[in-house]
Design a protein around this motif. Structure first.
Motif, PDB file in Angstrom:
ATOM      1  N   UNK A 287      12.844  -1.090   6.462  1.00  0.00           N
ATOM      2  CA  UNK A 287      11.826  -1.471   7.445  1.00  0.00           C
ATOM      3  C   UNK A 287      10.826  -2.380   6.747  1.00  0.00           C
ATOM      4  N   UNK A 288      10.721  -3.616   7.179  1.00  0.00           N
ATOM      5  CA  UNK A 288       9.814  -4.574   6.538  1.00  0.00           C
ATOM      6  C   UNK A 288       8.360  -4.170   6.755  1.00  0.00           C
ATOM      7  N   UNK A 289       7.493  -4.560   5.801  1.00  0.00           N
ATOM      8  CA  UNK A 289       6.065  -4.321   5.934  1.00  0.00           C
ATOM      9  C   UNK A 289       5.625  -2.981   5.387  1.00  0.00           C
ATOM     10  N   UNK A 290       4.376  -2.611   5.659  1.00  0.00           N
ATOM     11  CA  UNK A 290       3.819  -1.363   5.152  1.00  0.00           C
ATOM     12  C   UNK A 290       2.898  -0.720   6.166  1.00  0.00           C
ATOM     13  N   UNK A 291       2.471   0.500   5.865  1.00  0.00           N
ATOM     14  CA  UNK A 291       1.611   1.241   6.785  1.00  0.00           C
ATOM     15  C   UNK A 291       0.228   0.595   6.882  1.00  0.00           C
ATOM     16  N   UNK A 292      -0.460   0.786   8.001  1.00  0.00           N
ATOM     17  CA  UNK A 292      -1.808   0.206   8.165  1.00  0.00           C
ATOM     18  C   UNK A 292      -2.827   0.917   7.282  1.00  0.00           C
ATOM     19  N   UNK A 293      -3.955   0.263   7.057  1.00  0.00           N
ATOM     20  CA  UNK A 293      -5.057   0.844   6.299  1.00  0.00           C
ATOM     21  C   UNK A 293      -5.752   1.894   7.163  1.00  0.00           C
ATOM     22  N   UNK A 294      -5.728   3.155   6.706  1.00  0.00           N
ATOM     23  CA  UNK A 294      -6.293   4.231   7.516  1.00  0.00           C
ATOM     24  C   UNK A 294      -7.803   4.353   7.375  1.00  0.00           C
ATOM     25  N   UNK A 295      -8.422   3.461   6.604  1.00  0.00           N
ATOM     26  CA  UNK A 295      -9.875   3.344   6.643  1.00  0.00           C
ATOM     27  C   UNK A 295     -10.309   2.687   7.953  1.00  0.00           C
ATOM     28  N   UNK A 296      -9.463   1.790   8.449  1.00  0.00           N
ATOM     29  CA  UNK A 296      -9.718   1.119   9.725  1.00  0.00           C
ATOM     30  C   UNK A 296      -8.420   1.136  10.538  1.00  0.00           C
TER      31      UNK A 296
END
Length: 359
Positions: A287-296
């Motif tokens: 799966x390309x990409x990465x998880x979002x920033x959970x600070x925002x």
């Protein structure tokens, strides 16, 4: 190996009932200099008495944080809200003294790093005896007999109780940690990546022991792992996590064969499978990409930036976890198109970073 005689203390512990766990709207946020980091954001799941729930997802999705929150082992800067009901008792509201009575007696933890869980200057047997006597008013001899029973249960010779952790191999240390977690026959076992860093043969042996214990003593269990194969072999139900959220739940045989959330579809296609005699081996698809920033966290679906099937609403509105069929739930605005997505998801080009899937 000599047969170990079961004691009255063993029989008393074996009469304990498995427990029922109900987690509702669990939130965990870590306070940082840049603001709260939303590690767990409103997850809910259930574990029926005597069943095994697999909590699966990639590294960083919050699986281990869930386990530590259930045991209340998170650091002081973590804010935890929600309900964790163990046979109706909310673990998050218990006093420290009441919580000590619950730990090991009703819920016990099998950690992923056995060497860090064991005291290097104490014999293994002494550590198990100490954990038993901290909760039960029994003599050292009775506690040592219990330790011998536990070692027999996990396939270790009783004479190894006199040795220190450094004298054990990695697999033996992991079995010793399992024995310690079973010391008071807790109704719920939390197994946090119990086979991490072990070779495949030892992984299989450790999981075989855990399955034997769970089936024989009818314990409830949560198995935390990133390995779909372990979930398929050992669990009744599964909860798939992504970026602090549960995105899909249901019976293992259904979720892993006919996934309904695009992330679960991606996980399935990234995992090697045993094929039939006339089947061609498919390519493993990442799966390309990465998880979002959970600070925002994003306001829409947290998988939207990696999902090849995302539509306009996915970036605007967070999808709720809703029932899609009896016993199954998915958090996807387009869950009704899951069969179409599964066909497209089997193609490597669908998951390419520059893919433009025409929906």
């Amino acid at each position: 190996m000599n047969a170990i005689q079961e004691t009255d203390f063993d029989r008393t512990l074996h009469r304990k009932s498995p427990v029922e766990l109900s987690v509702r709207d669990l939130h965990v946020a870590y306070n940082t200099l840049r603001g709260p980091f939303h590690a767990i954001d409103g997850i809910s799941f259930d574990v029926s008495p005597g069943s095994v729930l697999g909590l699966v997802g990639e590294s960083g999705c919050g699986k281990s944080t869930v386990v530590k929150a259930l045991m209340r082992l998170l650091p002081e800067d973590a804010e935890v809200t929600g309900d964790v009901l163990l046979d109706g008792q909310n673990l998050l509201t218990l006093s420290p003294s009441s919580l000590r009575e619950v730990r090991w007696n009703k819920v016990a933890l099998v950690t992923q790093s056995a060497m860090n869980s064991l005291d290097p200057v104490l014999r293994i047997g002494d550590q198990i005896v100490e954990s038993i006597r901290a909760h039960e008013k029994v003599s050292r001899d009775v506690a040592w007999k219990r330790a011998e029973t536990l070692f027999d249960l996990v396939g270790l010779p009783a004479e190894r109780l006199w040795e220190y952790p450094h004298q054990f191999s990695g697999g033996m240390r992991q079995r010793a940690v399992i024995a310690m977690a079973l010391s008071l026959n807790a109704g719920l076992l939390l197994a946090d990546e119990p086979t991490t860093a072990l070779d495949p043969i030892m992984q299989d042996q450790i999981m075989a022991r855990l399955r034997k214990v769970q089936e024989m003593l009818k314990r409830s269990m949560i198995l935390v792992t990133h390995d779909i194969g372990l979930v398929a072999e050992n669990c009744n139900t599964v909860a798939v996590m992504y970026a602090g959220k549960v995105v899909e739940t249901g019976p293992v045989a259904e979720v892993l064969v006919t996934p309904e959330h695009p992330y679960t579809i991606g996980l399935y296609n990234a995992f090697p499978r045993i094929l039939g005699e006339n089947e061609d081996r498919p390519s493993l698809i990442s799966i390309a990409g990465g998880m979002p920033n959970l600070l925002t966290p994003p306001k829409g679906c947290r998988f939207e930036n990696r999902c090849p099937f995302a539509t306009e609403i996915c970036g605007q509105k967070e999808p709720p976890l809703v029932e899609t069929s009896p016993g199954r739930r998915a958090a996807c605005h387009n869950a009704t198109r899951a069969a179409e997505f599964r066909k497209l998801g089997a193609l490597p080009e669908t998951w390419a970073a520059d893919a433009d899937v025409n929906l």
